[in-house]
Design an enzyme around this catalytic site. Structure first.
Site, short mmCIF file in Angstrom:
data_model
loop_
_atom_site.label_atom_id
_atom_site.label_comp_id
_atom_site.label_asym_id
_atom_site.label_seq_id
_atom_site.Cartn_x
_atom_site.Cartn_y
_atom_site.Cartn_z
N ASN A 161 26.38 -14.21 -33.71
CA ASN A 161 26.19 -15.63 -33.45
C ASN A 161 27.55 -16.24 -33.12
O ASN A 161 28.33 -16.59 -34.01
CB ASN A 161 25.57 -16.32 -34.67
CG ASN A 161 24.13 -15.88 -34.90
OD1 ASN A 161 23.23 -16.30 -34.18
ND2 ASN A 161 23.93 -14.99 -35.87
N GLU A 162 27.82 -16.35 -31.84
CA GLU A 162 29.12 -16.82 -31.36
C GLU A 162 29.22 -18.35 -31.49
O GLU A 162 28.22 -19.03 -31.76
CB GLU A 162 29.31 -16.41 -29.90
CG GLU A 162 29.29 -14.91 -29.66
CD GLU A 162 30.57 -14.20 -30.12
OE1 GLU A 162 31.36 -14.81 -30.86
OE2 GLU A 162 30.78 -13.03 -29.73
N PRO A 163 30.43 -18.91 -31.31
CA PRO A 163 30.58 -20.37 -31.34
C PRO A 163 29.56 -21.05 -30.43
O PRO A 163 29.32 -20.62 -29.30
CB PRO A 163 32.01 -20.56 -30.83
CG PRO A 163 32.73 -19.33 -31.28
CD PRO A 163 31.73 -18.22 -31.13
#
Length: 638
Positions: A161-163
């Site tokens: 879950n990236e920025p």
């Protein structure tokens, strides 16, 4: 929780435990998992675990395997759901999380295969959405996650879950952040080989777990851990969402906790009795840097306004504190890293005797010696010490394929030019070309290609060491066994590795040993190499070979010592800094673009110079003499 302990943790928005090292922390996490499994077994219930991959949970899985084999821990009632998987990727590929989980855990325990769930990296893209929906439903019908374990990426990602990931996001296909791709480059033998997408559980999926444990090890994670624990909740740092979970906990080692307020500046969160000399030095240096004032100009008001009034109470006046710390910093500076003959050494970092010391400089990779302490390396040789350099690993995975072809071509042309028999050489050259042309992305090199890459780096190491004045007979190429796998994944440190260091100790009987202490090396090689040295020291410290040895830790390519941690500061002139740069340039295979640059895209010589210049700048700003650059060392007491 005691009042003072509560005060210490008041900046942290998630319960946190800090352990001495990652091994102890991993055993504690494994113990909690084992207790949960047994508790569920006693009730006749399944235990649903959310599992992570990467280097962080490896020792947790090893301990769970040990508990299964030695203590009878059964996994027959366990259902697992892995966080993520690269996309696309085949399950048998080296970097596949399917392969990872089987190698480290599933193949060694009694979990039924139909109770193992991992995102499928082989799907057609149009099939991914339905798969993700089914994955969510299967977690729910299994009873939901009892416990989810997590690592954390440099972007603050949990899972992949990236920025920008939403708080209620579910399992889905995502595009990897560039920083995440860079971090994975070493696993895939080059950035260009890293998949740009992955399937990951969503933040919302993770947050539904009854309990969440996030683990982080090493200095390289310290910055993002501080933001995740002490910063506001933000979708730009997805790990901060865990602040909203009622039963989340961070498990850290000393390195990853280093930037937390209670560790780095404890005087800001609790009363101190100021009887620790190291903490006083740290506090005064911090205050000077914060206010951008020389130490000798700090006032009573400066201390009082920054939560340090009790320090004034202990020492009566700012002057008494200032002069004490100023002198301590001044005494770290020396132009004689091997000790100055015929000088009063009462306040010097190194002894004056013996005037000519036997020195071993351990270099984890073939270029760490000149990158990290090239100026000091040269100074020790110029000042007449018996200097040996020991290259602990071959560094063969960090060479580009075209360099191998170029060197093989040189050998081929060399024999042609001098009219020498070349049948065998031509056969080698053709074989190398074939090996490289047929090698698939992310696959280890053939043995002959690995040997050539190792020879390339060995030749560069010799050139660099010769440039600073070390003769060939004082160079030792240890080729430690833990490293020689041909892949980024290395073997565990063994007694065989430690014995190689012990043999060198007994042969040279050093008065000084320099070793790499920059443990943020993303591949973990520096940490393993240091552990080998410390293991050898522990086993030999009662022997005559180490009866008069000082152990100094350097940093350089990946991080630098904070000024308060420096025990020896060796100033470099502009000419010495230029000489150091030229020594680094001898490592041509790492020039322009390193194979594995980590989190810093600059060349190694640029990183090194900036760190050395910044250390000099900090000394100058604190009121010490102004130098062009400084190489810094911390003494390790054993």
């Amino acid at each position: 929780m005691k009042v003072n302990e509560r005060m210490m943790k008041r900046n942290e928005n998630i319960p946190t435990r800090i352990f001495d090292n990652a091994d102890k922390a991993s055993c504690q996490v494994a113990l909690e998992i084992a207790e949960l499994i047994r508790e569920k077994q006693s009730k006749g219930e399944n235990c649903v675990l959310g599992l992570a991959t990467g280097s962080t949970p490896v020792n947790v899985y090893k301990e769970l395997v040990r508990l299964h084999k030695e203590d009878g821990l059964s996994f027959k009632n366990v259902i697992t759901f892995n966080l993520d998987e690269y996309f696309p990727i085949e399950p048998k590929e080296l970097q596949s999380y399917v392969r990872f989980m089987h190698e480290y855990l599933f193949d060694h325990i009694d979990i039924p295969s139909d109770q193992i769930n991992i995102p499928d990296g082989t799907l057609a893209k149009e099939e991914v959405y339905d798969f993700c929906q089914a994955y969510e439903e299967k977690i729910e019908t299994s009873g939901g996650l009892d416990l989810q374990i997590l690592g954390i990426g440099r972007t603050g990602h949990i899972g992949f879950n990236e920025p920008g990931s939403g708080e209620v996001s579910e399992t889905r296909l995502i595009t990897l952040d560039h920083m995440t791709v860079m971090d994975a480059a070493s696993d895939f033998f080059g950035e260009e080989n890293v998949p740009t997408k992955a399937i990951t559980m969503g933040v919302g999926t993770i947050m539904k777990a009854d309990r969440i444990i996030l683990m982080a090890w090493g200095e390289g994670k310290a910055g993002i851990i501080k933001k995740a624990l002490e910063g506001p909740v933000s979708d730009q740092i997805p790990a901060t969402y865990l602040q909203k979970h009622p039963n989340a906990e961070f498990i850290l080692d000393e390195g990853s906790s280093a930037e937390l307020t209670r560790i780095k500046t404890p005087w800001l969160v609790s009363f101190r009795d100021w009887n620790d000399e190291v903490e006083i030095k740290r506090a005064v240096c911090w205050l000077g840097q914060k206010l951008k004032k020389p130490i000798l100009k700090l006032t009573n008001r400066d201390y009082a306004d920054n939560g340090m009034a009790d320090l004034i109470t202990t020492y009566d006046t700012a002057y008494n504190i200032n002069i004490k710390i100023f002198n301590a910093l001044q005494n770290t500076i020396t132009g004689w890293p091997g000790g100055k003959p015929d000088a009063d050494d009462t306040r010097r970092p190194e002894r004056r005797e013996p005037a000519r010391k036997r020195v071993i400089l351990f270099s984890p990779h073939p270029d760490d010696d000149v990158i990290s302490m090239g100026g000091t390396f040269s100074r020790l040789a110029e000042q007449g010490h018996d200097v040996h350099v020991a290259y602990q690993t071959s560094g063969n995975i960090a060479v580009f394929d075209d360099d191998v072809v170029r060197f093989a071509d040189f050998v081929n042309d060399f024999h042609t030019f001098f009219d020498m028999p070349q049948q065998d050489v031509q056969q080698l050259f053709d074989g190398v070309r074939e090996d490289i042309e047929n090698k698939k992305p992310g696959i280890p090199d053939s043995d002959r290609v690995k040997k050539i890459k190792g020879l390339i780096r060995r030749g560069e190491a010799k050139a660099g060491a010769r440039y600073v004045g070390i003769p060939d007979e004082k160079m030792h190429f240890l080729d430690m066994p833990f490293y020689e796998t041909g892949t980024v994944k290395k073997k565990d440190l063994s007694q065989e590795d430690i014995d190689i260091i012990k043999k060198l100790f007994r042969e040279i009987e050093p008065h000084q040993v320099f070793a790499a202490g920059d443990l943020s090396d993303p591949h973990g090689t520096h940490r393993t190499c240091l552990n080998a040295i410390l293991g050898a020291v522990e086993q030999c410290k009662e022997e005559p070979c180490l009866s008069d040895m000082y152990l100094w830790l350097y940093r350089g390519a990946w991080q630098e010592w904070d000024v308060q941690d420096i025990d020896m500061a060796v100033p470099l002139s502009p000419d010495e800094l230029l000489k150091k740069r030229r020594a680094i340039f001898k490592h041509q295979s790492q020039k322009d673009r390193a194979m594995f640059p980590g989190n810093d895209a600059r060349e190694f010589w640029q990183r090194s110079e900036d760190r050395n210049k910044n250390t000099a700048r900090v000394y100058d700003e604190l009121g010490l003499p102004e130098y062009e650059a400084i190489e810094a060392f911390k003494r390790y007491y054993y």
